[in-house]
Design a protein around this motif. Structure first.
Motif, short mmCIF file in Angstrom:
data_model
loop_
_atom_site.label_atom_id
_atom_site.label_comp_id
_atom_site.label_asym_id
_atom_site.label_seq_id
_atom_site.Cartn_x
_atom_site.Cartn_y
_atom_site.Cartn_z
N ILE A 37 0.84 -1.21 0.00
CA ILE A 37 0.00 0.00 0.00
C ILE A 37 0.87 1.25 0.00
O ILE A 37 0.61 2.22 -0.75
N ARG A 38 1.91 1.28 0.83
CA ARG A 38 2.78 2.46 0.90
C ARG A 38 3.49 2.70 -0.44
O ARG A 38 3.59 3.85 -0.89
N LEU A 39 3.98 1.63 -1.07
CA LEU A 39 4.70 1.79 -2.32
C LEU A 39 3.80 2.34 -3.43
O LEU A 39 4.22 3.20 -4.22
N LEU A 40 2.59 1.86 -3.52
CA LEU A 40 1.67 2.34 -4.56
C LEU A 40 1.17 3.75 -4.24
O LEU A 40 1.02 4.58 -5.15
N SER A 41 0.90 4.02 -2.97
CA SER A 41 0.40 5.35 -2.59
C SER A 41 1.43 6.43 -2.89
O SER A 41 1.07 7.59 -3.17
N ALA A 42 2.72 6.07 -2.85
CA ALA A 42 3.78 7.05 -3.11
C ALA A 42 3.95 7.34 -4.59
O ALA A 42 4.67 8.29 -4.97
N GLN A 43 3.29 6.57 -5.46
CA GLN A 43 3.41 6.75 -6.92
C GLN A 43 2.01 6.73 -7.53
O GLN A 43 1.53 5.68 -7.96
N GLU A 75 -8.61 5.20 -5.42
CA GLU A 75 -8.73 5.43 -3.97
C GLU A 75 -9.16 4.17 -3.22
O GLU A 75 -9.09 4.12 -1.98
N SER A 76 -9.60 3.15 -3.94
CA SER A 76 -10.04 1.91 -3.29
C SER A 76 -8.91 0.90 -3.12
O SER A 76 -9.13 -0.16 -2.53
N VAL A 77 -7.72 1.21 -3.64
CA VAL A 77 -6.63 0.24 -3.62
C VAL A 77 -6.26 -0.21 -2.21
O VAL A 77 -6.13 -1.42 -1.96
N PRO A 78 -6.07 0.70 -1.22
CA PRO A 78 -5.70 0.22 0.13
C PRO A 78 -6.71 -0.76 0.72
O PRO A 78 -6.33 -1.82 1.24
N GLY A 79 -7.99 -0.44 0.63
CA GLY A 79 -9.01 -1.34 1.17
C GLY A 79 -9.07 -2.66 0.42
O GLY A 79 -9.28 -3.72 1.02
N TYR A 80 -8.88 -2.59 -0.89
CA TYR A 80 -8.89 -3.81 -1.71
C TYR A 80 -7.75 -4.74 -1.28
O TYR A 80 -7.95 -5.95 -1.09
N LEU A 81 -6.55 -4.20 -1.12
CA LEU A 81 -5.40 -5.02 -0.75
C LEU A 81 -5.57 -5.62 0.65
O LEU A 81 -5.20 -6.78 0.88
N ARG A 82 -6.12 -4.86 1.58
CA ARG A 82 -6.29 -5.38 2.95
C ARG A 82 -7.34 -6.48 3.01
O ARG A 82 -7.38 -7.24 3.98
N ALA A 83 -8.19 -6.57 2.00
CA ALA A 83 -9.21 -7.62 1.97
C ALA A 83 -8.70 -8.91 1.34
O ALA A 83 -9.41 -9.92 1.34
N LEU A 84 -7.47 -8.90 0.80
CA LEU A 84 -6.91 -10.09 0.18
C LEU A 84 -6.18 -10.94 1.22
O LEU A 84 -5.90 -10.50 2.33
N THR A 85 -5.87 -12.18 0.84
CA THR A 85 -5.24 -13.15 1.75
C THR A 85 -3.90 -13.60 1.18
O THR A 85 -3.84 -14.05 0.04
N PRO A 86 -2.81 -13.47 1.96
CA PRO A 86 -1.49 -13.88 1.47
C PRO A 86 -1.28 -15.39 1.59
O PRO A 86 -1.51 -15.99 2.64
N VAL A 87 -0.83 -16.01 0.50
CA VAL A 87 -0.58 -17.46 0.46
C VAL A 87 0.57 -17.71 -0.51
O VAL A 87 1.11 -16.77 -1.12
N GLN A 88 0.92 -18.99 -0.69
CA GLN A 88 1.89 -19.40 -1.70
C GLN A 88 1.24 -20.42 -2.62
O GLN A 88 0.49 -21.28 -2.17
N LEU A 89 1.56 -20.32 -3.90
CA LEU A 89 1.07 -21.32 -4.85
C LEU A 89 1.74 -22.65 -4.57
O LEU A 89 2.92 -22.71 -4.24
N ARG A 90 1.01 -23.75 -4.73
CA ARG A 90 1.58 -25.09 -4.60
C ARG A 90 1.73 -25.80 -5.94
O ARG A 90 2.29 -26.89 -6.01
N THR A 91 1.20 -25.19 -6.98
CA THR A 91 1.32 -25.76 -8.32
C THR A 91 1.66 -24.63 -9.30
O THR A 91 1.35 -23.46 -9.05
N ASP A 92 2.33 -24.97 -10.39
CA ASP A 92 2.58 -23.98 -11.44
C ASP A 92 1.24 -23.50 -11.97
O ASP A 92 0.39 -24.31 -12.37
N THR A 93 1.05 -22.19 -12.01
CA THR A 93 -0.27 -21.62 -12.26
C THR A 93 -0.22 -20.58 -13.37
O THR A 93 0.65 -19.71 -13.39
N ARG A 94 -1.18 -20.68 -14.29
CA ARG A 94 -1.28 -19.72 -15.39
C ARG A 94 -2.17 -18.56 -15.01
O ARG A 94 -3.24 -18.73 -14.44
N VAL A 95 -1.69 -17.34 -15.35
CA VAL A 95 -2.43 -16.12 -15.07
C VAL A 95 -2.20 -15.12 -16.20
O VAL A 95 -1.34 -15.32 -17.06
#
Length: 331
Positions: free
Chosen positions: A91-97, A113-133
């Motif tokens: 959030i800090r890095l994006l808000s500064a730019q 202006e919704s970016v901080p709230g959007y990021l705080r609503a996400l969940t940090p994890v690690q992928l366990r399989t190679d994933t296409r995006v």
């Protein structure tokens, strides 16, 4: 020059459908939005078998893709009580730019202006399989999409349907992938375990996921993380998920197999998913040797020799007419 070509093509264009960029877990990659916000250096876990996936074939001339629900237990990994990404730093890095913040928001379809709230609503994890995006690099003031495969072990932020939305090693927004043409050109750095046939796509869960069941490959334990707990403060240990039984109709009798040693837990699928991989045939039950014929059962005496002893009388020193019982008949 190859990267420049990839990053200047929209993610859904015909040209981009013929190219895919391979991104190792700890590599920043091309045109990052921010510096890494991964909490610690991403160390890819051993490649894990994907949960049972629903096969999806986009259409003629395209590469088939296996689709997995974002709610599948064990789809994601991590460490209990340790977040994979530093959301507040992101959030800090994006808000500064402001320009990058605006491009980041446009890639995700939200207001800047919704970016901080959007990021705080996400969940940090690690992928366990190679994933296409569809990854998005920051190029000429805009978010430019390109097709990518993220290596197992990549730290990501996922939404409430279990779909990856941010790659933490570069701060790039992520979106659903588009169908690739058959045998697309691959750029980037392939890893030793990479196999296109094992790459998966994560589909949104049908319902909101309130708790994600995560596997910790370091401690070989399972835990549940609340949706939106971007610091892992409320992680709770849970028992390993149990796969629901699936009907099997083997075409040939299954041979008995020897007992195998313990194996590490593998991801399981949610009940709503259809299994595309048939489970192994059941082992044949151990066959006990037939019991010895009781010694008390008399045998018919020949009519021509009435003077003979009854056959039911065992010879001295032999307790049974069937011979000495073998070790397999004991007990």
């Amino acid at each position: 020059m190859v990267l420049a070509v990839v990053l200047t093509r929209p993610g859904g264009s015909p040209a981009a459908r013929g190219e895919v960029f391979l991104q190792p877990a700890s590599a920043t990659g091309p045109a990052p939005f921010t510096e890494s916000t991964a909490v610690q250096e991403a160390v890819p876990p051993p490649q894990s078998p994907a949960p049972s996936a629903q096969s999806a074939t986009p259409g003629t001339g395209t590469t088939p893709t296996r689709s997995i629900s974002g709610s599948a237990p064990g789809l994601y990994g991590g460490t209990q009580s340790v977040a994979s990404c530093d959301v507040e730093k992101q959030i800090r890095l994006l808000s500064a730019q402001p320009a990058k913040n605006g491009a980041f928001a446009s890639a995700l379809g939200i207001r800047p202006e919704s970016v901080p709230g959007y990021l705080r609503a996400l969940t940090p994890v690690q992928l366990r399989t190679d994933t296409r995006v569809t990854n998005h690099g920051y190029h000429d003031g805009k978010a430019t999409g390109f097709q990518a495969v993220l290596q197992a072990g990549t730290a990501v932020l996922i939404d409430d349907r279990g779909v990856p939305r941010v790659r933490c090693a570069c701060g790039n927004p992520l979106g659903p992938p588009v169908a690739l043409n058959a045998d697309p050109k691959r750029h980037g750095e392939p890893w030793s375990s990479y196999q296109p046939s094992k790459t998966v796509v994560i589909a949104p869960s049908v319902t909101v996921v309130h708790k994600f069941v995560i596997y910790d490959h370091h401690d070989r334990r399972w835990f549940a993380r609340d949706r939106g707990d971007h610091q892992g403060k409320h992680d709770k240990p849970v028992p390993p998920p149990v796969l629901p039984p699936a009907p099997v109709t083997p075409s040939h009798p299954a041979p008995a197999t020897s007992a195998q040693g313990p194996t590490p837990p593998t991801p399981s699928h949610s009940p709503s998913e259809s299994a595309s991989v048939s489970p192994p045939p059941p082992q044949s039950p151990p066959v006990s040797p037939p019991p010895s014929e009781p010694a008390s059962k008399p045998a018919s005496a020949p009519a021509s020799k009435p003077e003979s002893k009854p056959a039911s009388a065992p010879p001295p020193g032999n307790p049974s007419v069937s011979g000495t019982p073998s070790a397999h008949g004991a007990g």
